[in-house]
Design an enzyme around this catalytic site. Structure first.
Site, PDB file in Angstrom:
ATOM      1  N   GLU A  62       0.833  -1.205   0.000  1.00 53.57           N
ATOM      2  CA  GLU A  62       0.000   0.000   0.000  1.00 53.57           C
ATOM      3  C   GLU A  62       0.868   1.255   0.000  1.00 53.57           C
ATOM      4  O   GLU A  62       0.562   2.240  -0.667  1.00 53.57           O
ATOM      5  CB  GLU A  62      -0.930  -0.021   1.219  1.00 53.57           C
ATOM      6  CG  GLU A  62      -2.168   0.829   1.058  1.00 53.57           C
ATOM      7  CD  GLU A  62      -3.242   0.477   2.089  1.00 53.57           C
ATOM      8  OE1 GLU A  62      -4.174  -0.257   1.745  1.00 53.57           O
ATOM      9  OE2 GLU A  62      -3.132   0.924   3.245  1.00 53.57           O
ATOM     10  N   GLU A  69       2.098   1.672  -3.424  1.00 51.66           N
ATOM     11  CA  GLU A  69       0.998   2.116  -4.285  1.00 51.66           C
ATOM     12  C   GLU A  69       0.763   3.612  -4.094  1.00 51.66           C
ATOM     13  O   GLU A  69       0.569   4.351  -5.058  1.00 51.66           O
ATOM     14  CB  GLU A  69      -0.283   1.341  -3.960  1.00 51.66           C
ATOM     15  CG  GLU A  69      -1.441   1.741  -4.878  1.00 51.66           C
ATOM     16  CD  GLU A  69      -2.773   1.115  -4.493  1.00 51.66           C
ATOM     17  OE1 GLU A  69      -2.793   0.206  -3.643  1.00 51.66           O
ATOM     18  OE2 GLU A  69      -3.797   1.566  -5.038  1.00 51.66           O
ATOM     19  N   LYS A 107     -15.915  -9.685   7.261  1.00 50.42           N
ATOM     20  CA  LYS A 107     -14.832 -10.532   6.736  1.00 50.42           C
ATOM     21  C   LYS A 107     -15.373 -11.848   6.187  1.00 50.42           C
ATOM     22  O   LYS A 107     -14.783 -12.450   5.300  1.00 50.42           O
ATOM     23  CB  LYS A 107     -13.807 -10.832   7.837  1.00 50.42           C
ATOM     24  CG  LYS A 107     -12.923  -9.662   8.190  1.00 50.42           C
ATOM     25  CD  LYS A 107     -11.789  -9.480   7.190  1.00 50.42           C
ATOM     26  CE  LYS A 107     -11.015  -8.197   7.479  1.00 50.42           C
ATOM     27  NZ  LYS A 107     -10.194  -7.776   6.332  1.00 50.42           N
ATOM     28  N   GLU A 128     -16.367 -10.978   2.812  1.00 53.19           N
ATOM     29  CA  GLU A 128     -15.184 -10.670   2.003  1.00 53.19           C
ATOM     30  C   GLU A 128     -14.550 -11.963   1.473  1.00 53.19           C
ATOM     31  O   GLU A 128     -14.158 -12.059   0.318  1.00 53.19           O
ATOM     32  CB  GLU A 128     -14.160  -9.893   2.839  1.00 53.19           C
ATOM     33  CG  GLU A 128     -12.914  -9.485   2.058  1.00 53.19           C
ATOM     34  CD  GLU A 128     -11.822  -8.888   2.936  1.00 53.19           C
ATOM     35  OE1 GLU A 128     -11.593  -9.418   4.044  1.00 53.19           O
ATOM     36  OE2 GLU A 128     -11.192  -7.909   2.509  1.00 53.19           O
ATOM     37  N   GLU A 179     -13.834 -12.161  -6.385  1.00 48.98           N
ATOM     38  CA  GLU A 179     -12.471 -11.732  -6.743  1.00 48.98           C
ATOM     39  C   GLU A 179     -11.415 -12.456  -5.904  1.00 48.98           C
ATOM     40  O   GLU A 179     -10.232 -12.399  -6.222  1.00 48.98           O
ATOM     41  CB  GLU A 179     -12.295 -10.225  -6.492  1.00 48.98           C
ATOM     42  CG  GLU A 179     -13.232  -9.305  -7.262  1.00 48.98           C
ATOM     43  CD  GLU A 179     -14.549  -9.063  -6.529  1.00 48.98           C
ATOM     44  OE1 GLU A 179     -14.720  -9.597  -5.423  1.00 48.98           O
ATOM     45  OE2 GLU A 179     -15.395  -8.350  -7.087  1.00 48.98           O
ATOM     46  N   CYS A 231     -10.860  -1.880  14.204  1.00 51.80           N
ATOM     47  CA  CYS A 231     -11.210  -3.308  14.306  1.00 51.80           C
ATOM     48  C   CYS A 231     -11.461  -3.765  15.740  1.00 51.80           C
ATOM     49  O   CYS A 231     -12.228  -4.706  15.964  1.00 51.80           O
ATOM     50  CB  CYS A 231     -10.118  -4.158  13.695  1.00 51.80           C
ATOM     51  SG  CYS A 231      -9.792  -3.723  11.992  1.00 51.80           S
TER      52      CYS A 231
END
Lengths: 157, 572
Positions: free
Chosen positions: B280, B283, B359, B362, B367, B504
């Site tokens: 990240e 990126e 989650k 997810e 994907e 979280c």
């Protein structure tokens, strides 16, 4: 008028902010021949006013002035609050049901009438009472009920 | 503010004007029963179980929503008040599915507790048997309306805290229910599966889709190589399920439990949290140096990802393409780890322990199959892990502390703080600064990004550039920042968004009730883990370095793109 036009016009007249929700719902319902707001319209209103669909539906289902189920061209709402109950609203229910051939919550086959309960309409002085469309009718008995239904059927009022 | 003198149960006390009766009684350690009241929410006043007697007043008043006045004489324990509270409970019970023994909240139910405390031994009111549906249409959240007591806490969580609005009051009076829009299940509406409704539900009306049996089945299957990862937030909250003080750190005991019940490897999501920072961070720098879309949003929180897909699809290009640490872990186990250890990935079962209900959804996104298999097979919440430990009868408190397995169990302090709001941003800055400047960052504690506040921001000088960062937790707070970005009113470069309040550690899969007071203790424990770590920067993780040398080659490289990055699609 298509459904979307109906919603857009109601919002144009009432305004597109969250606080106008009830006004918009009422206007959309008024323009519907079947006296209710469809699921599709609820979704359109939710999008246009940026209010979650759950809330739009919650408000529409809370008020007895509003309906999310198909109703008759003429909506008969029988008061089921205390004073009317004491004065025989149960009989009023039976009389309307047998005169129209439907049960509470139903719509006649020709779509002319529907029957439902309402909470107090402030007409305890003339209990038992019912609201027929916008008009309150009190001291109901068989004769009056037949007359009301006939008048509507014959288009007197 | 001026003080007023009041009297509660014969005791004189002076409190600030505007104090509610409930708050005033707390100062005297008088315990008023409550049900719809939640310390972190707006007052509802709907359940009436907190009624008290006030002198010279005919009717009882609800303590939660009645402010005191000068000279008020309150009596909390009169016959009238006790009987009224019992009547309230009796009315609730008349319309409540009382299958307590098989209820997920058996033993941790506010209604059960109140019935016991208020000495409910028989109920007089005839039961209403509403046949109400159970909605288990999605991988994350189950709603059982037959248990709902209509307190409205879930509505506050969904509308006011998260700004999602999936559920609301439907109909009126005794027909009132809390529900999704007509005829629609949770998977047919924009529910982000955050589970904040679960965390505030006093009873068992909302809970996670239970996957414990799938884990036992995998462990019993000798042909399977079962690997487990635990998220950063689990280690500071699981203890609460066993009566430990909030903020107790139980990492080693959890590892020990997994070893006892037969997991083949016990790894740590913190490893892939470090990896996320590398990917990240690069990126971000790539976007910065090549005119890419800015600000960049973090992408670790699947509730947030669902939210942006539903509500802000025009900002999807701003979301980092990095998978979350959970998904990076799954993809690596079924590729890198499988190859290195000569295991057929089809025989590997990846189990995740997450503080999160989203989650679960997810893991089954289409994907998330880049290893050639579903990357993560089974996701359990912190609560489910607690349940699994209880079912095993292993006494976790008595277990020794054990270490995670190599190599995917090695991590830094930067990964630990992923579990708290602001942690991902802080971890990223520690790495980005050093990658850009080549210098050692002297003060690595970005304290302005820490804590439970909904929105935080900072400016950090990285080389020649002032990098403006923002952090939001809770989706209603995120919405404020998103609107600013959408209208071009924000000049942030990098924004961390966590779906759940507190990050979280406040996730929808965490022990109940996780009030803000408890969340702050969990957060403190998270930063304690960080400060006690030998390595505190993700790029210093030796196993991450080895992973790049042996396998991935370089951040944002070909393999990384295949295994560690993903894409999003508008859902509205």
């Amino acid at each position: 008028m298509t459904k979307t036009e109906n919603v857009l016009r109601a919002i144009e007249e009432a305004g597109n902010t969250e606080d106008k929700l009830i006004e918009v719902l009422l206007k959309v319902q008024e323009r519907s021949r079947e006296n209710y707001i469809t699921e599709n319209q609820l979704e359109e209103i939710s999008q246009e006013l940026e209010i979650p669909l759950s809330k739009v539906y919650g408000v529409a289902s809370f008020y007895s002035l509003l309906s999310t189920h198909r109703r008759g061209e003429n909506v008969i709402q029988i008061c089921n609050s205390g004073p009317c109950y004491v004065r025989g609203s149960r009989n009023v229910v039976n009389m309307f049901e047998s005169a129209l051939g439907i049960k509470m919550g139903e719509v006649t086959d020709d779509g002319k009438f529907s029957l439902e309960f309402t909470s107090c309409i402030g007409s305890c002085d003339v209990a038992p009472a019912a609201k027929i469309n916008e008009e309150v009718c009190g001291n109901l008995d068989k004769k009056k009920i037949d007359e009301i239904i006939n008048n509507i059927r014959e288009g007197v009022k | 503010m001026s003080k007023v003198d009041i009297n509660i149960d014969g005791i004189n006390i002076s409190v600030e004007e505007g104090t509610t009766i409930l708050e005033a009684t707390k100062e005297l350690n008088i315990d008023i029963p409550t049900l719809c009241y939640h310390p972190d929410q707006t007052i509802k006043g709907s359940c009436r179980v907190c009624v008290v007697d006030i002198e010279n007043q005919v009717n009882l008043s609800a303590a939660c929503c009645t402010p005191v006045w000068a000279g008020i004489k309150i009596r909390t324990n009169t016959k009238k008040a006790r009987e009224a509270r019992k009547l309230v409970l009796d009315l609730i019970l008349a319309d409540h599915n009382q299958e307590c023994l098989s209820c997920v909240r058996n033993g941790n139910c506010e209604l059960q507790d109140l019935c016991m405390e208020l000495n409910i031994r028989d109920t007089k009111i005839e039961k209403i048997n509403h046949k109400l549906p159970i909605d288990d249409s999605n991988p994350s959240i189950v709603r059982d309306e037959s248990k709902c007591i209509k307190c409205g806490r879930c509505i506050t969580a969904c509308h006011d805290v998260q700004g999602v609005g999936a559920i609301y009051n439907v109909d009126r009076g005794s027909h009132m229910r809390i529900s999704t829009p007509p005829g629609k299940k949770l998977n047919e509406i924009p529910c982000v599966y955050c589970g904040q409704c679960i965390n505030v539900c006093p009873v068992g009306a909302i809970y996670e889709n239970n996957d414990i049996q799938k884990v036992w089945n995998a462990l019993d299957d000798e042909s399977k190589h079962v690997v487990v990862q635990i998220a950063p937030a689990i280690r500071v909250s699981l203890g609460e399920e066993f009566g430990e003080e909030p903020g107790s750190i139980v990492t080693g005991k959890i590892v020990s439990f997994f070893n006892r019940v037969g997991f083949d490897k016990v790894f740590d999501t913190n490893f892939t949290a470090d990896l996320t920072i590398i990917e990240e961070g690069h990126e971000f720098l790539h976007r910065l140096n090549n005119g890419g879309k800015l600000p960049m949003f973090t992408s670790c929180s699947p509730g947030w990802v669902r939210y942006v897909e539903y509500f802000y699809p025009e900002l999807l290009e701003n979301v980092s393409s990095c998978k979350s640490p959970q998904q990076m872990f799954g993809a690596l186990v079924k590729s890198y780890y499988a190859q290195k250890n000569n295991i057929d990935p089809k025989d590997i079962v990846v189990v995740s322990i997450m503080p999160c209900t989203a989650k679960k959804a997810e893991a089954v996104r289409e994907e998330m199959n880049d290893s050639g298999y579903q990357d993560v097979d089974i996701v359990l919440t912190t609560r489910e892990l607690g349940q699994m430990i209880k079912e095993s009868r292993i006494m976790i408190k008595e277990l020794p502390e054990e270490e995670f397995d190599n190599p995917l169990g090695i991590s830094t302090g930067a990964a630990a703080i992923f579990g708290a709001t602001g942690g991902v941003m802080e971890a990223a800055l520690r790495t980005v600064y050093e990658v850009v400047t080549g210098e050692e960052l002297s003060n690595i504690d970005f304290v302005s990004l820490r804590g439970i506040d909904g929105c935080k921001e900072a400016t950090v000088k990285v080389g020649d550039l002032d990098v403006n960062v923002a952090v939001a937790n809770g989706l209603e707070n995120a919405r404020k920042i998103l609107d600013m970005v959408k209208e071009g009113k924000a000049d942030y470069h990098f924004i961390e968004i966590m779906c759940c309040p507190g990050g979280c550690i406040g996730g929808g899969g965490q022990p109940i009730l996780g009030t803000n007071e408890i969340k702050e203790k969990r957060i403190k424990a998270i930063y304690d883990i960080d400060s006690m770590s030998k390595l505190r920067k993700s790029h210093e993780n030796p196993v991450v370095k080895a992973l790049y040398e042996e396998f991935l080659k370089e951040p944002l490289g070909e393999k990384s793109h295949k295994l560690l990055h993903t894409h999003y699609s508008p859902k509205s």
